[in-house]
Scaffold this motif. Sequence first.
Motif, PDB file in Angstrom:
ATOM      1  N   ARG A 188       8.898 -74.434 -20.976  1.00  0.00           N
ATOM      2  CA  ARG A 188       8.611 -75.873 -20.911  1.00  0.00           C
ATOM      3  C   ARG A 188       7.993 -76.236 -19.562  1.00  0.00           C
ATOM      4  NH1 ARG A 188      14.138 -76.641 -22.875  1.00  0.00           N
ATOM      5  NH2 ARG A 188      14.152 -76.895 -25.141  1.00  0.00           N
ATOM      6  N   ARG A 189       8.561 -75.707 -18.497  1.00  0.00           N
ATOM      7  CA  ARG A 189       8.033 -76.016 -17.161  1.00  0.00           C
ATOM      8  C   ARG A 189       6.625 -75.454 -16.985  1.00  0.00           C
ATOM      9  NH1 ARG A 189      13.100 -75.380 -12.887  1.00  0.00           N
ATOM     10  NH2 ARG A 189      14.636 -76.567 -14.104  1.00  0.00           N
ATOM     11  N   LEU A 190       6.372 -74.296 -17.586  1.00  0.00           N
ATOM     12  CA  LEU A 190       5.029 -73.713 -17.520  1.00  0.00           C
ATOM     13  C   LEU A 190       4.021 -74.626 -18.208  1.00  0.00           C
ATOM     14  CD1 LEU A 190       3.045 -71.405 -16.957  1.00  0.00           C
ATOM     15  CD2 LEU A 190       3.832 -70.313 -19.069  1.00  0.00           C
ATOM     16  N   GLN A 191       4.387 -75.157 -19.366  1.00  0.00           N
ATOM     17  CA  GLN A 191       3.494 -76.065 -20.084  1.00  0.00           C
ATOM     18  C   GLN A 191       3.202 -77.311 -19.246  1.00  0.00           C
ATOM     19  OE1 GLN A 191       5.273 -74.808 -24.468  1.00  0.00           O
ATOM     20  NE2 GLN A 191       5.481 -76.898 -23.738  1.00  0.00           N
ATOM     21  N   ALA A 231       2.138 -73.320 -11.591  1.00  0.00           N
ATOM     22  CA  ALA A 231       1.879 -72.638 -12.865  1.00  0.00           C
ATOM     23  C   ALA A 231       2.090 -71.135 -12.730  1.00  0.00           C
ATOM     24  CB  ALA A 231       0.460 -72.938 -13.338  1.00  0.00           C
ATOM     25  N   ARG A 232       1.621 -70.583 -11.607  1.00  0.00           N
ATOM     26  CA  ARG A 232       1.805 -69.139 -11.373  1.00  0.00           C
ATOM     27  C   ARG A 232       3.278 -68.788 -11.267  1.00  0.00           C
ATOM     28  NH1 ARG A 232       3.428 -66.223  -7.426  1.00  0.00           N
ATOM     29  NH2 ARG A 232       3.625 -68.081  -6.104  1.00  0.00           N
ATOM     30  N   LYS A 233       4.057 -69.612 -10.544  1.00  0.00           N
ATOM     31  CA  LYS A 233       5.481 -69.321 -10.358  1.00  0.00           C
ATOM     32  C   LYS A 233       6.242 -69.352 -11.680  1.00  0.00           C
ATOM     33  CE  LYS A 233       6.348 -72.413  -7.183  1.00  0.00           C
ATOM     34  NZ  LYS A 233       7.083 -73.201  -6.163  1.00  0.00           N
ATOM     35  N   TYR A 234       5.974 -70.370 -12.506  1.00  0.00           N
ATOM     36  CA  TYR A 234       6.688 -70.454 -13.777  1.00  0.00           C
ATOM     37  C   TYR A 234       6.248 -69.349 -14.728  1.00  0.00           C
ATOM     38  CZ  TYR A 234       8.450 -74.975 -12.237  1.00  0.00           C
ATOM     39  OH  TYR A 234       9.081 -75.970 -11.537  1.00  0.00           O
ATOM     40  N   GLN A 235       4.969 -68.975 -14.656  1.00  0.00           N
ATOM     41  CA  GLN A 235       4.497 -67.859 -15.467  1.00  0.00           C
ATOM     42  C   GLN A 235       5.219 -66.572 -15.078  1.00  0.00           C
ATOM     43  OE1 GLN A 235       1.585 -67.751 -17.972  1.00  0.00           O
ATOM     44  NE2 GLN A 235       3.046 -66.137 -18.379  1.00  0.00           N
ATOM     45  N   MET A 236       5.376 -66.356 -13.788  1.00  0.00           N
ATOM     46  CA  MET A 236       6.060 -65.153 -13.307  1.00  0.00           C
ATOM     47  C   MET A 236       7.549 -65.182 -13.652  1.00  0.00           C
ATOM     48  SD  MET A 236       4.022 -62.965 -12.227  1.00  0.00           S
ATOM     49  CE  MET A 236       5.381 -61.883 -11.775  1.00  0.00           C
ATOM     50  N   LYS A 237       8.159 -66.374 -13.644  1.00  0.00           N
ATOM     51  CA  LYS A 237       9.577 -66.451 -14.004  1.00  0.00           C
ATOM     52  C   LYS A 237       9.781 -66.078 -15.466  1.00  0.00           C
ATOM     53  CE  LYS A 237      11.043 -69.787 -10.496  1.00  0.00           C
ATOM     54  NZ  LYS A 237      11.568 -71.146 -10.208  1.00  0.00           N
ATOM     55  N   VAL A 238       8.869 -66.531 -16.333  1.00  0.00           N
ATOM     56  CA  VAL A 238       8.945 -66.145 -17.742  1.00  0.00           C
ATOM     57  C   VAL A 238       8.792 -64.632 -17.885  1.00  0.00           C
ATOM     58  CG1 VAL A 238       7.791 -66.330 -19.979  1.00  0.00           C
ATOM     59  CG2 VAL A 238       8.145 -68.385 -18.595  1.00  0.00           C
ATOM     60  N   VAL A 239       7.811 -64.072 -17.177  1.00  0.00           N
ATOM     61  CA  VAL A 239       7.570 -62.628 -17.240  1.00  0.00           C
ATOM     62  C   VAL A 239       8.774 -61.853 -16.720  1.00  0.00           C
ATOM     63  CG1 VAL A 239       6.157 -60.752 -16.315  1.00  0.00           C
ATOM     64  CG2 VAL A 239       5.061 -62.860 -17.094  1.00  0.00           C
ATOM     65  N   GLN A 240       9.382 -62.321 -15.615  1.00  0.00           N
ATOM     66  CA  GLN A 240      10.521 -61.623 -15.018  1.00  0.00           C
ATOM     67  C   GLN A 240      11.715 -61.593 -15.960  1.00  0.00           C
ATOM     68  OE1 GLN A 240      11.015 -63.759 -11.368  1.00  0.00           O
ATOM     69  NE2 GLN A 240       9.353 -62.702 -10.328  1.00  0.00           N
ATOM     70  N   VAL A 241      11.984 -62.750 -16.596  1.00  0.00           N
ATOM     71  CA  VAL A 241      13.120 -62.798 -17.526  1.00  0.00           C
ATOM     72  C   VAL A 241      12.865 -61.873 -18.713  1.00  0.00           C
ATOM     73  CG1 VAL A 241      14.420 -64.277 -19.092  1.00  0.00           C
ATOM     74  CG2 VAL A 241      13.770 -65.135 -16.842  1.00  0.00           C
ATOM     75  N   ALA A 242      11.633 -61.922 -19.264  1.00  0.00           N
ATOM     76  CA  ALA A 242      11.304 -61.072 -20.411  1.00  0.00           C
ATOM     77  C   ALA A 242      11.323 -59.593 -20.025  1.00  0.00           C
ATOM     78  CB  ALA A 242       9.930 -61.453 -20.953  1.00  0.00           C
ATOM     79  N   ALA A 243      10.762 -59.276 -18.853  1.00  0.00           N
ATOM     80  CA  ALA A 243      10.706 -57.876 -18.417  1.00  0.00           C
ATOM     81  C   ALA A 243      12.096 -57.331 -18.114  1.00  0.00           C
ATOM     82  CB  ALA A 243       9.817 -57.750 -17.183  1.00  0.00           C
ATOM     83  N   GLY A 244      13.011 -58.192 -17.667  1.00  0.00           N
ATOM     84  CA  GLY A 244      14.368 -57.735 -17.372  1.00  0.00           C
ATOM     85  C   GLY A 244      15.197 -57.508 -18.617  1.00  0.00           C
ATOM     86  N   THR A 245      14.870 -58.225 -19.683  1.00  0.00           N
ATOM     87  CA  THR A 245      15.650 -58.097 -20.915  1.00  0.00           C
ATOM     88  C   THR A 245      15.414 -56.763 -21.594  1.00  0.00           C
ATOM     89  OG1 THR A 245      15.461 -60.492 -21.208  1.00  0.00           O
ATOM     90  CG2 THR A 245      16.182 -59.220 -23.103  1.00  0.00           C
ATOM     91  N   GLU A 300      10.498 -63.504 -25.995  1.00  0.00           N
ATOM     92  CA  GLU A 300       9.655 -64.269 -25.064  1.00  0.00           C
ATOM     93  C   GLU A 300       8.680 -65.156 -25.835  1.00  0.00           C
ATOM     94  OE1 GLU A 300       5.973 -63.489 -21.914  1.00  0.00           O
ATOM     95  OE2 GLU A 300       7.134 -61.799 -22.700  1.00  0.00           O
ATOM     96  N   PHE A 301       7.999 -64.589 -26.830  1.00  0.00           N
ATOM     97  CA  PHE A 301       7.005 -65.350 -27.585  1.00  0.00           C
ATOM     98  C   PHE A 301       7.663 -66.362 -28.520  1.00  0.00           C
ATOM     99  CE2 PHE A 301       5.241 -61.226 -26.487  1.00  0.00           C
ATOM    100  CZ  PHE A 301       4.091 -61.614 -25.828  1.00  0.00           C
ATOM    101  N   LEU A 302       8.881 -66.046 -28.984  1.00  0.00           N
ATOM    102  CA  LEU A 302       9.609 -67.000 -29.816  1.00  0.00           C
ATOM    103  C   LEU A 302       9.976 -68.247 -29.017  1.00  0.00           C
ATOM    104  CD1 LEU A 302      11.050 -67.774 -32.418  1.00  0.00           C
ATOM    105  CD2 LEU A 302      13.046 -66.483 -31.619  1.00  0.00           C
ATOM    106  N   GLN A 303      10.514 -68.051 -27.804  1.00  0.00           N
ATOM    107  CA  GLN A 303      10.903 -69.196 -26.981  1.00  0.00           C
ATOM    108  C   GLN A 303       9.678 -69.982 -26.521  1.00  0.00           C
ATOM    109  OE1 GLN A 303      13.988 -69.992 -27.015  1.00  0.00           O
ATOM    110  NE2 GLN A 303      14.459 -68.073 -28.066  1.00  0.00           N
ATOM    111  N   ARG A 304       8.593 -69.285 -26.202  1.00  0.00           N
ATOM    112  CA  ARG A 304       7.350 -69.986 -25.847  1.00  0.00           C
ATOM    113  C   ARG A 304       6.840 -70.803 -27.032  1.00  0.00           C
ATOM    114  NH1 ARG A 304       3.074 -66.553 -22.235  1.00  0.00           N
ATOM    115  NH2 ARG A 304       4.404 -66.032 -20.471  1.00  0.00           N
TER     116      ARG A 304
END
Length: 314
Positions: A188-191, A231-245, A300-304
């Motif tokens: 949501r924050r990324l959007q 935008a970059r920070k929120y994009q990276m936070k999404v990637v970090q959470v997905a990559a950690g899972t 990740e894509f489901l939540q997005r």
Amino acid sequence: MDSPAIYRRILRHIRPYWRVFAIAIVGMVALASTEWMLPALLKTLIDDEFTTASTSLSLTIPALLIALFLVRGVLSYASTVALHWISHRIVMDLRQKMYRNLITLPAAFFDQHSAGGLITKFTFDVTQVSNATTRVLTVLVKDSAVIIALLSYLFYLNWRLAALLTLLAPPAAFIVYRVSRRMRDMSRRLQTSIGSVNQIAEESIHGHREIKVYGGHDYEQGRFNQATNDARKYQMKVVQVAAGTVPMIQLVVALGIAVMIVLALRESAAGTMSRGDFVAFITATALLLPPTKRLTSVNEFLQRGIAGAESVFG
């Protein structure tokens, strides 16, 4: 609306194209149902064909292997093309409905919303909904069917060892549940941040004369830099959470598979499993890893998609 209700609303847009959707689903399930055949062919090759190779050369297994991958290729092509056709139709339908509603809204609505933020809904947000229909459905249907088919074959080979894999489901589900909320919040924050980027760019384009007259270049550049950095920070936070899972769940699965391999080796050494059974069991177990990884990463894509659908339906 809660997440299941939002996703059901997304899926309602598939109804007009249910025939093509049925082709996609049947193709994916049929493709997944052939996954166990490769380890089964290896089992037959090791147990039967090697023993007769000294007296005759059998071409049955190579012919069946070619036929298997030919059928899988046709099924994969049909299901992939059909599902992406539906996805692009849904994106088109959503954009048309959004625009039809947009042009009838009162002037007060446009006073309260920036043009850049509204354009983001038509460009970025709606594509997230597209991923929720194509990539998510592909993984949920096909890879779930693959896992069921392989598990069924493993239970057929050795139900005691295969039962160990069922113990991995609760910890994996718990990990996915814990990260889902955070991932959707970051989406949501990324959007919102991408909407800010579009808004600032749109304002600068329309107000380029004022920027030149009043020397506002540095100020506008600072606003734009801040928005793009957010935008970059929120994009990276999404990637970090997905990559950690993904590695966490893979570690859980790897531990279970490692234990299974040790027990399978013991049974093979004791003579309760043939060489073909052992190779087929290990091959089928290894084939479980890719669909498990995809099922984990699809969250990740489901939540997005759900976050994007909230914006689009709004």
